[in-house]
Design a protein around this motif. Structure first.
Motif, short mmCIF file in Angstrom:
data_model
loop_
_atom_site.label_atom_id
_atom_site.label_comp_id
_atom_site.label_asym_id
_atom_site.label_seq_id
_atom_site.Cartn_x
_atom_site.Cartn_y
_atom_site.Cartn_z
N PHE A 48 -8.41 11.26 17.25
CA PHE A 48 -7.60 10.75 16.16
C PHE A 48 -6.83 9.52 16.63
CE2 PHE A 48 -3.91 10.43 13.40
CZ PHE A 48 -4.46 10.63 12.15
N PRO A 49 -6.79 8.45 15.84
CA PRO A 49 -6.14 7.20 16.27
C PRO A 49 -4.63 7.36 16.38
CG PRO A 49 -6.89 7.01 14.00
CD PRO A 49 -7.45 8.28 14.52
N LEU A 50 -4.15 7.44 17.59
CA LEU A 50 -2.72 7.59 17.85
C LEU A 50 -1.94 6.44 17.22
CD1 LEU A 50 -0.56 9.25 19.36
CD2 LEU A 50 -0.91 7.72 21.32
N GLY A 51 -0.84 6.77 16.59
CA GLY A 51 0.01 5.77 15.96
C GLY A 51 -0.19 5.65 14.46
N THR A 52 -1.21 6.32 13.92
CA THR A 52 -1.47 6.21 12.48
C THR A 52 -0.36 6.84 11.66
OG1 THR A 52 -3.86 6.11 12.76
CG2 THR A 52 -3.05 6.89 10.62
N LEU A 68 0.85 -1.18 0.00
CA LEU A 68 0.00 0.00 0.00
C LEU A 68 0.89 1.23 0.00
CD1 LEU A 68 -2.60 -1.20 2.65
CD2 LEU A 68 -2.95 -1.03 0.18
N VAL A 69 0.56 2.21 -0.84
CA VAL A 69 1.48 3.32 -1.04
C VAL A 69 1.00 4.64 -0.45
CG1 VAL A 69 2.44 2.30 -3.13
CG2 VAL A 69 0.51 3.89 -3.32
N SER A 70 -0.28 4.74 -0.07
CA SER A 70 -0.76 6.03 0.42
C SER A 70 -1.95 5.88 1.35
CB SER A 70 -1.13 6.95 -0.76
OG SER A 70 -2.05 6.31 -1.61
N ASN A 71 -2.09 6.87 2.23
CA ASN A 71 -3.25 7.00 3.11
C ASN A 71 -3.66 8.47 3.08
OD1 ASN A 71 -5.28 6.66 5.01
ND2 ASN A 71 -3.88 6.58 6.76
N GLN A 72 -4.86 8.74 2.62
CA GLN A 72 -5.32 10.12 2.49
C GLN A 72 -6.23 10.47 3.66
OE1 GLN A 72 -8.06 12.38 -0.69
NE2 GLN A 72 -6.17 11.60 -1.61
N LEU A 73 -5.84 11.51 4.39
CA LEU A 73 -6.56 11.95 5.58
C LEU A 73 -6.82 13.45 5.51
CD1 LEU A 73 -4.19 10.20 8.16
CD2 LEU A 73 -6.46 9.37 7.52
N GLU A 74 -7.83 13.92 6.22
CA GLU A 74 -8.01 15.37 6.30
C GLU A 74 -6.96 15.93 7.26
OE1 GLU A 74 -11.29 18.91 7.02
OE2 GLU A 74 -11.81 16.85 7.59
N MET A 75 -6.11 16.79 6.74
CA MET A 75 -5.01 17.35 7.51
C MET A 75 -4.78 18.78 7.05
SD MET A 75 -2.45 14.07 6.94
CE MET A 75 -1.36 14.25 8.34
N SER A 76 -4.75 19.71 7.97
CA SER A 76 -4.49 21.11 7.63
C SER A 76 -4.22 21.86 8.92
CB SER A 76 -5.69 21.73 6.91
OG SER A 76 -6.77 21.93 7.80
N LEU A 77 -3.88 23.13 8.78
CA LEU A 77 -3.72 23.97 9.96
C LEU A 77 -5.06 24.16 10.67
CD1 LEU A 77 -1.66 25.60 11.61
CD2 LEU A 77 -2.14 27.57 10.13
N GLY A 78 -6.14 23.99 9.95
CA GLY A 78 -7.46 24.08 10.56
C GLY A 78 -7.94 22.76 11.14
N ARG A 79 -7.48 21.63 10.60
CA ARG A 79 -7.84 20.30 11.11
C ARG A 79 -6.56 19.66 11.63
NH1 ARG A 79 -11.68 16.08 10.18
NH2 ARG A 79 -11.08 14.45 11.64
N ARG A 80 -6.35 19.76 12.96
CA ARG A 80 -5.05 19.42 13.55
C ARG A 80 -5.10 18.22 14.49
NH1 ARG A 80 -6.35 24.46 14.29
NH2 ARG A 80 -6.74 24.06 16.50
N ASP A 81 -6.20 17.47 14.53
CA ASP A 81 -6.27 16.36 15.48
C ASP A 81 -5.18 15.33 15.25
OD1 ASP A 81 -7.41 15.55 13.09
OD2 ASP A 81 -9.17 14.61 13.98
N TRP A 82 -4.76 15.15 13.99
CA TRP A 82 -3.67 14.23 13.64
C TRP A 82 -2.36 14.64 14.31
CZ3 TRP A 82 0.41 16.54 11.04
CH2 TRP A 82 0.15 17.83 10.52
N LEU A 111 2.74 29.25 13.95
CA LEU A 111 1.47 29.07 13.24
C LEU A 111 0.58 28.05 13.94
CD1 LEU A 111 2.57 29.13 9.48
CD2 LEU A 111 1.56 30.97 10.85
N TRP A 112 1.18 26.97 14.42
CA TRP A 112 0.39 25.97 15.15
C TRP A 112 -0.26 26.59 16.37
CZ3 TRP A 112 2.86 21.15 17.98
CH2 TRP A 112 1.86 20.35 18.49
N LEU A 113 0.51 27.32 17.15
CA LEU A 113 -0.03 27.91 18.37
C LEU A 113 -1.06 28.98 18.07
CD1 LEU A 113 3.29 28.06 20.42
CD2 LEU A 113 1.29 26.64 20.92
N ALA A 114 -0.86 29.74 17.00
CA ALA A 114 -1.84 30.75 16.63
C ALA A 114 -3.18 30.10 16.28
CB ALA A 114 -1.33 31.58 15.44
N ALA A 115 -3.15 29.02 15.50
CA ALA A 115 -4.36 28.32 15.13
C ALA A 115 -4.96 27.58 16.33
CB ALA A 115 -4.07 27.34 13.99
N ARG A 116 -4.09 27.08 17.19
CA ARG A 116 -4.52 26.34 18.37
C ARG A 116 -5.25 27.24 19.37
NH1 ARG A 116 -2.71 23.40 23.10
NH2 ARG A 116 -3.01 21.15 22.72
#
Length: 318
Positions: A207-211, A176-190, A308-313
């Motif tokens: 979010f499932p820790l270890g992914t 398997l070559v890829s896993n597509q997840l919602e990830m952004s500065l606005g969606r940070r649970d990962w 940037l992370w802390l500003a969005a957080r």
């Protein structure tokens, strides 16, 4: 015959969900083909060569208008990677939407995608969502058959945890070559999952820790859908926190001689997992605004990234 190797190989992917007109079964028109062509041209101009689809996007019309674009551009198919997904069935009459990763369904959806895309092979096929009733052995048998027939070159998943990927990866001969997840500065649970360990907030994160760690350890590319955070930091801020974050992104963009979109994507790409953002806008100007993310190494220092992370957080780290 298509000759592309099927490796995504790009810093960015172009997400085709916005192409094809309305989210109805109504036919697409000439204007929808023209919109798709303009978006594809803009993506190619900035160096993007991987195009991400799903069989359900615009009821299949996203794939269909892309197929029209390919038919009008001889030689283009050999220069790009075509990725699509299957596994979601849209609502139909009184039947609600469901997930379906049964072998015969996967085979049928692949055949339909090949027809709409006007190609003889899918470079990468992703399983769109986990189906709780799916039999891993049935899936593996089907994917193996599609690969042996030359209909699909490589496989991946979408919206799955490491624990869900592992049973498939253990059975498949083709990695398997890829896993597509919602990830952004606005969606940070990962991202938050990794720092909330041993805190009271960990259980609420979800979010499932270890992914991320599983994917990195097994060479599975992490693709980020929703990478531009639906414009919340580059155009339509809705909260004081978003406005403050957007202002800092804009100032960094000015300092570095680039665009806010590039800075936003750099923030994802700066992560050591080497996340590959999926740019989903159909606006050619906004696609071109992502140019530096496709062509330059992420120009964000350690402290700038955290800023940037802390500003969005909106609050300090634990």
């Amino acid at each position: 015959m298509t000759t592309n190797t099927g490796q995504s190989g790009g810093r960015l992917l172009y997400g085709c969900m916005g192409l094809g007109g309305s989210w109805t079964p109504d036919p697409y028109g000439a204007e929808d083909i023209a919109e798709a062509e303009a978006a594809v041209v803009a993506a190619l101009e900035i160096g993007v060569t991987t195009f991400d689809h799903a069989d359900i996007y615009r009821h299949g019309k996203s794939e269909a208008v892309f197929g029209e674009v390919l038919a009008r551009a001889p030689g283009l198919r050999e220069r790009i990677v075509v990725q699509t997904k299957c596994g979601i069935r849209l609502p139909d009459g009184v039947r609600p939407g469901i997930y379906d990763l049964r072998g015969p369904t996967i085979e049928r959806r692949v055949e339909e995608s090949l027809t709409r895309l006007r190609t003889d092979v899918i470079d990468i096929l992703l399983l769109h969502r986990p189906d709780p009733l799916a039999d891993p052995d049935d899936i593996v048998e089907t994917l193996t058959s599609l690969h042996r027939q030359g209909l699909v070159r490589r496989f991946g998943v979408s919206n799955m945890s490491g624990e869900q990927i592992a049973p498939l990866a253990a059975r498949l001969d083709v990695p398997l070559v890829s896993n597509q997840l919602e990830m952004s500065l606005g969606r940070r649970d990962w991202l938050e999952a990794g720092v909330l360990v041993n805190t009271g907030a960990a259980a609420a994160n979800g979010f499932p820790l270890g992914t991320l760690e599983y994917c990195r350890a097994h060479g599975i590319e992490l693709q980020a859908w929703g990478a531009l955070a639906q414009g919340r930091f580059t155009g339509r801020q809705e909260t004081p926190q978003e406005r403050a974050t957007a202002q800092r992104i804009a100032s960094l963009a000015e300092e570095k001689g680039t665009t806010a979109e590039a800075v936003l994507l750099w923030w994802l790409m700066r992560h050591p997992a080497r996340i590959a953002p999926v740019v989903g806008t159909a606006n050619p100007d906004r696609i071109r605004a992502c140019r530096d993310a496709a062509r330059r190494e992420p120009d964000l220092g350690h402290e700038e990234w955290y800023e940037l992370w802390l500003a969005a957080r909106g609050e300090p780290l634990p």
